[in-house]
Design a protein around this motif. Structure first.
Motif, PDB file in Angstrom:
ATOM      1  N   GLY A 123      57.527  11.546   2.773  1.00  0.00           N
ATOM      2  CA  GLY A 123      57.702  10.380   1.916  1.00  0.00           C
ATOM      3  C   GLY A 123      56.699  10.289   0.791  1.00  0.00           C
ATOM      4  N   ARG A 124      56.225  11.457   0.314  1.00  0.00           N
ATOM      5  CA  ARG A 124      55.315  11.462  -0.837  1.00  0.00           C
ATOM      6  C   ARG A 124      55.273  12.869  -1.426  1.00  0.00           C
ATOM      7  NH1 ARG A 124      51.766  12.072   3.525  1.00  0.00           N
ATOM      8  NH2 ARG A 124      50.242  13.764   3.232  1.00  0.00           N
ATOM      9  N   GLY A 125      54.981  12.940  -2.718  1.00  0.00           N
ATOM     10  CA  GLY A 125      54.840  14.255  -3.333  1.00  0.00           C
ATOM     11  C   GLY A 125      55.156  14.230  -4.814  1.00  0.00           C
ATOM     12  N   HIS A 126      54.733  15.273  -5.500  1.00  0.00           N
ATOM     13  CA  HIS A 126      54.935  15.388  -6.942  1.00  0.00           C
ATOM     14  C   HIS A 126      55.052  16.865  -7.280  1.00  0.00           C
ATOM     15  CE1 HIS A 126      53.817  13.420 -11.064  1.00  0.00           C
ATOM     16  NE2 HIS A 126      54.711  14.391 -11.225  1.00  0.00           N
ATOM     17  N   LYS A 163      62.753  29.371 -19.962  1.00  0.00           N
ATOM     18  CA  LYS A 163      62.144  28.050 -20.072  1.00  0.00           C
ATOM     19  C   LYS A 163      63.195  26.953 -20.194  1.00  0.00           C
ATOM     20  CE  LYS A 163      57.885  29.102 -19.448  1.00  0.00           C
ATOM     21  NZ  LYS A 163      57.188  28.599 -18.238  1.00  0.00           N
ATOM     22  N   ALA A 164      64.360  27.274 -20.756  1.00  0.00           N
ATOM     23  CA  ALA A 164      65.477  26.327 -20.720  1.00  0.00           C
ATOM     24  C   ALA A 164      65.930  26.119 -19.277  1.00  0.00           C
ATOM     25  CB  ALA A 164      66.632  26.840 -21.574  1.00  0.00           C
ATOM     26  N   ALA A 165      65.853  27.179 -18.487  1.00  0.00           N
ATOM     27  CA  ALA A 165      66.178  27.059 -17.064  1.00  0.00           C
ATOM     28  C   ALA A 165      65.190  26.152 -16.344  1.00  0.00           C
ATOM     29  CB  ALA A 165      66.199  28.446 -16.412  1.00  0.00           C
ATOM     30  N   VAL A 166      63.903  26.277 -16.670  1.00  0.00           N
ATOM     31  CA  VAL A 166      62.896  25.394 -16.063  1.00  0.00           C
ATOM     32  C   VAL A 166      63.208  23.940 -16.389  1.00  0.00           C
ATOM     33  CG1 VAL A 166      60.451  24.738 -16.074  1.00  0.00           C
ATOM     34  CG2 VAL A 166      61.093  27.156 -16.027  1.00  0.00           C
ATOM     35  N   LYS A 167      63.603  23.678 -17.617  1.00  0.00           N
ATOM     36  CA  LYS A 167      63.974  22.319 -18.030  1.00  0.00           C
ATOM     37  C   LYS A 167      65.149  21.817 -17.198  1.00  0.00           C
ATOM     38  CE  LYS A 167      64.957  19.655 -22.263  1.00  0.00           C
ATOM     39  NZ  LYS A 167      66.158  18.918 -21.813  1.00  0.00           N
ATOM     40  N   ALA A 168      66.180  22.652 -17.050  1.00  0.00           N
ATOM     41  CA  ALA A 168      67.363  22.249 -16.281  1.00  0.00           C
ATOM     42  C   ALA A 168      67.037  22.071 -14.802  1.00  0.00           C
ATOM     43  CB  ALA A 168      68.469  23.291 -16.455  1.00  0.00           C
ATOM     44  N   ILE A 169      66.209  22.969 -14.260  1.00  0.00           N
ATOM     45  CA  ILE A 169      65.824  22.865 -12.848  1.00  0.00           C
ATOM     46  C   ILE A 169      65.031  21.578 -12.607  1.00  0.00           C
ATOM     47  CG2 ILE A 169      64.339  23.885 -11.077  1.00  0.00           C
ATOM     48  CD1 ILE A 169      65.180  26.640 -12.322  1.00  0.00           C
ATOM     49  N   SER A 170      64.122  21.241 -13.518  1.00  0.00           N
ATOM     50  CA  SER A 170      63.339  20.009 -13.374  1.00  0.00           C
ATOM     51  C   SER A 170      64.247  18.791 -13.379  1.00  0.00           C
ATOM     52  CB  SER A 170      62.305  19.906 -14.501  1.00  0.00           C
ATOM     53  OG  SER A 170      61.394  20.981 -14.467  1.00  0.00           O
ATOM     54  N   GLU A 171      65.190  18.763 -14.309  1.00  0.00           N
ATOM     55  CA  GLU A 171      66.120  17.635 -14.390  1.00  0.00           C
ATOM     56  C   GLU A 171      66.996  17.566 -13.147  1.00  0.00           C
ATOM     57  OE1 GLU A 171      68.212  18.329 -18.031  1.00  0.00           O
ATOM     58  OE2 GLU A 171      66.523  17.714 -19.301  1.00  0.00           O
ATOM     59  N   GLY A 172      67.487  18.710 -12.690  1.00  0.00           N
ATOM     60  CA  GLY A 172      68.335  18.731 -11.503  1.00  0.00           C
ATOM     61  C   GLY A 172      67.587  18.339 -10.248  1.00  0.00           C
ATOM     62  N   LEU A 173      66.340  18.790 -10.122  1.00  0.00           N
ATOM     63  CA  LEU A 173      65.543  18.441  -8.951  1.00  0.00           C
ATOM     64  C   LEU A 173      65.300  16.941  -8.894  1.00  0.00           C
ATOM     65  CD1 LEU A 173      63.854  19.288  -6.484  1.00  0.00           C
ATOM     66  CD2 LEU A 173      61.921  19.665  -8.053  1.00  0.00           C
ATOM     67  N   GLN A 198      67.164  14.602 -10.099  1.00  0.00           N
ATOM     68  CA  GLN A 198      68.419  13.967  -9.698  1.00  0.00           C
ATOM     69  C   GLN A 198      68.639  14.098  -8.189  1.00  0.00           C
ATOM     70  OE1 GLN A 198      71.401  15.784 -12.170  1.00  0.00           O
ATOM     71  NE2 GLN A 198      70.491  15.010 -14.062  1.00  0.00           N
ATOM     72  N   ASP A 199      68.341  15.277  -7.651  1.00  0.00           N
ATOM     73  CA  ASP A 199      68.535  15.501  -6.220  1.00  0.00           C
ATOM     74  C   ASP A 199      67.553  14.708  -5.369  1.00  0.00           C
ATOM     75  OD1 ASP A 199      70.584  17.254  -6.824  1.00  0.00           O
ATOM     76  OD2 ASP A 199      69.337  19.049  -6.677  1.00  0.00           O
ATOM     77  N   LEU A 200      66.405  14.352  -5.941  1.00  0.00           N
ATOM     78  CA  LEU A 200      65.384  13.597  -5.203  1.00  0.00           C
ATOM     79  C   LEU A 200      65.517  12.088  -5.384  1.00  0.00           C
ATOM     80  CD1 LEU A 200      62.302  15.909  -5.861  1.00  0.00           C
ATOM     81  CD2 LEU A 200      63.327  15.411  -3.631  1.00  0.00           C
ATOM     82  N   LEU A 201      66.512  11.655  -6.146  1.00  0.00           N
ATOM     83  CA  LEU A 201      66.717  10.218  -6.319  1.00  0.00           C
ATOM     84  C   LEU A 201      66.914   9.555  -4.958  1.00  0.00           C
ATOM     85  CD1 LEU A 201      67.061   7.987  -8.477  1.00  0.00           C
ATOM     86  CD2 LEU A 201      69.536   8.401  -8.346  1.00  0.00           C
ATOM     87  N   GLY A 202      66.187   8.481  -4.736  1.00  0.00           N
ATOM     88  CA  GLY A 202      66.217   7.818  -3.441  1.00  0.00           C
ATOM     89  C   GLY A 202      65.049   8.201  -2.559  1.00  0.00           C
ATOM     90  N   THR A 203      64.236   9.153  -3.030  1.00  0.00           N
ATOM     91  CA  THR A 203      62.983   9.510  -2.338  1.00  0.00           C
ATOM     92  C   THR A 203      61.823   9.143  -3.261  1.00  0.00           C
ATOM     93  OG1 THR A 203      62.529  11.734  -3.221  1.00  0.00           O
ATOM     94  CG2 THR A 203      64.241  11.548  -1.524  1.00  0.00           C
ATOM     95  N   PRO A 204      60.607   9.076  -2.721  1.00  0.00           N
ATOM     96  CA  PRO A 204      59.447   8.770  -3.571  1.00  0.00           C
ATOM     97  C   PRO A 204      58.898   9.994  -4.316  1.00  0.00           C
ATOM     98  CG  PRO A 204      59.085   8.148  -1.255  1.00  0.00           C
ATOM     99  CD  PRO A 204      60.241   9.064  -1.296  1.00  0.00           C
ATOM    100  N   VAL A 205      59.499  11.157  -4.142  1.00  0.00           N
ATOM    101  CA  VAL A 205      58.955  12.386  -4.722  1.00  0.00           C
ATOM    102  C   VAL A 205      59.233  12.435  -6.222  1.00  0.00           C
ATOM    103  CG1 VAL A 205      58.960  14.903  -4.645  1.00  0.00           C
ATOM    104  CG2 VAL A 205      59.270  13.589  -2.534  1.00  0.00           C
TER     105      VAL A 205
END
Length: 257
Positions: free
Chosen positions: A135-138, A161-171, A173-180
């Motif tokens: 329940g914590r992390g960054h 680096k465009a992939a890093v941008k997309a991965i960050s955005e996707g991650l 979204q996938d972590l929505l609902g968690t505190p991470v």
């Protein structure tokens, strides 16, 4: 500002440049560090320096971020006092070559893709489940202006680096609902070993990249990473695009003389 004292911070590519500067700023703030890099001698020297200056609690991991098996093994063998990682800083990355796509080196392409994309994914996949369960992390990913704006002969590096941008955005979204939290820090020109690595050790050509202007320093980028990590827990700095004043895009620079 939230304290990172006693938090466990893992930094990849920690033996030089932005990674080394980031290790210094977190050590000064009292964080416990897991430093990851290929160069054992430089890792050991950095750990020794930080321990002497800040009495830092440090664990080093010599490995190549392209090697998933080694990553999984090293993380599984972490001492218990380092196992609950609070902050993952995916800093390891590189550029190889500056060629037209149709003249590019397969080896250069594979090294960039395996390091910049797959290495980041391996660490993220291994560490984020623990963050979710605790329940914590960054997660802080080092992107680039190259992920926003493609430049001539930058083709595959810009794609990574465009992939890093997309991965960050996707991650995120996938972590929505968690505190991470998830942050992408995307610098423009930073004076590190980056250009020497790009030109396969050609120091003279690498140094020319920075002539006539004042680029960002690794400490500038580390300062922004630290700022993002130390915001209140309900604040997520999703993306920071930072450049020196002498740069206004991936191709426009103010060079004096």
């Amino acid at each position: 500002m939230v304290s990172v004292r006693h938090q466990i911070v893992l930094i990849t590519g920690a033996s030089s440049g932005i990674g080394e500067a980031t290790a210094q700023i977190f050590a000064q703030a009292g964080a416990k560090l897991i430093l990851v890099a290929r160069r054992q001698e430089r890792l050991a020297q950095l750990a020794d320096d930080l321990n002497k200056e800040f009495a830092s609690d440090i664990h080093t991991m010599q490995l190549d971020v392209r090697d998933r098996t080694s990553i999984e093994s090293a993380l599984a063998q972490l001492p218990s006092e380092f196992s609950a990682i609070d902050v993952l800083i995916n800093n390891a990355g590189l550029s190889r070559g500056l060629d037209k796509l149709y003249q590019g080196s397969y080896q250069d392409w594979e090294e960039m893709i395996d390091t910049n994309i797959k290495g980041l994914l391996y660490f993220t996949r291994a560490i984020v489940p623990g963050m979710v369960s605790r329940g914590r992390g960054h997660v802080v990913n080092l992107g680039s202006i190259a992920g926003h704006q493609t430049y001539p002969n930058g083709n595959v590096y810009c794609a990574t680096k465009a992939a890093v941008k997309a991965i960050s955005e996707g991650l995120k979204q996938d972590l929505l609902g968690t505190p991470v939290r998830v942050t992408s820090v995307d610098p423009g020109m930073v004076e590190t070993e980056f250009s020497q690595v790009r030109f396969h050790g050609d120091t003279e050509r690498g140094n020319q990249v920075y002539q006539g202007l004042k680029p960002l320093t690794p400490e500038d980028v580390a300062d922004v990473i630290f700022f993002c990590v130390t915001r209140s827990p309900h604040v997520n700095i999703s993306e920071v695009l930072m450049m020196p004043v002498d740069q206004s895009s991936s191709t426009l620079f103010n060079r004096r003389g």
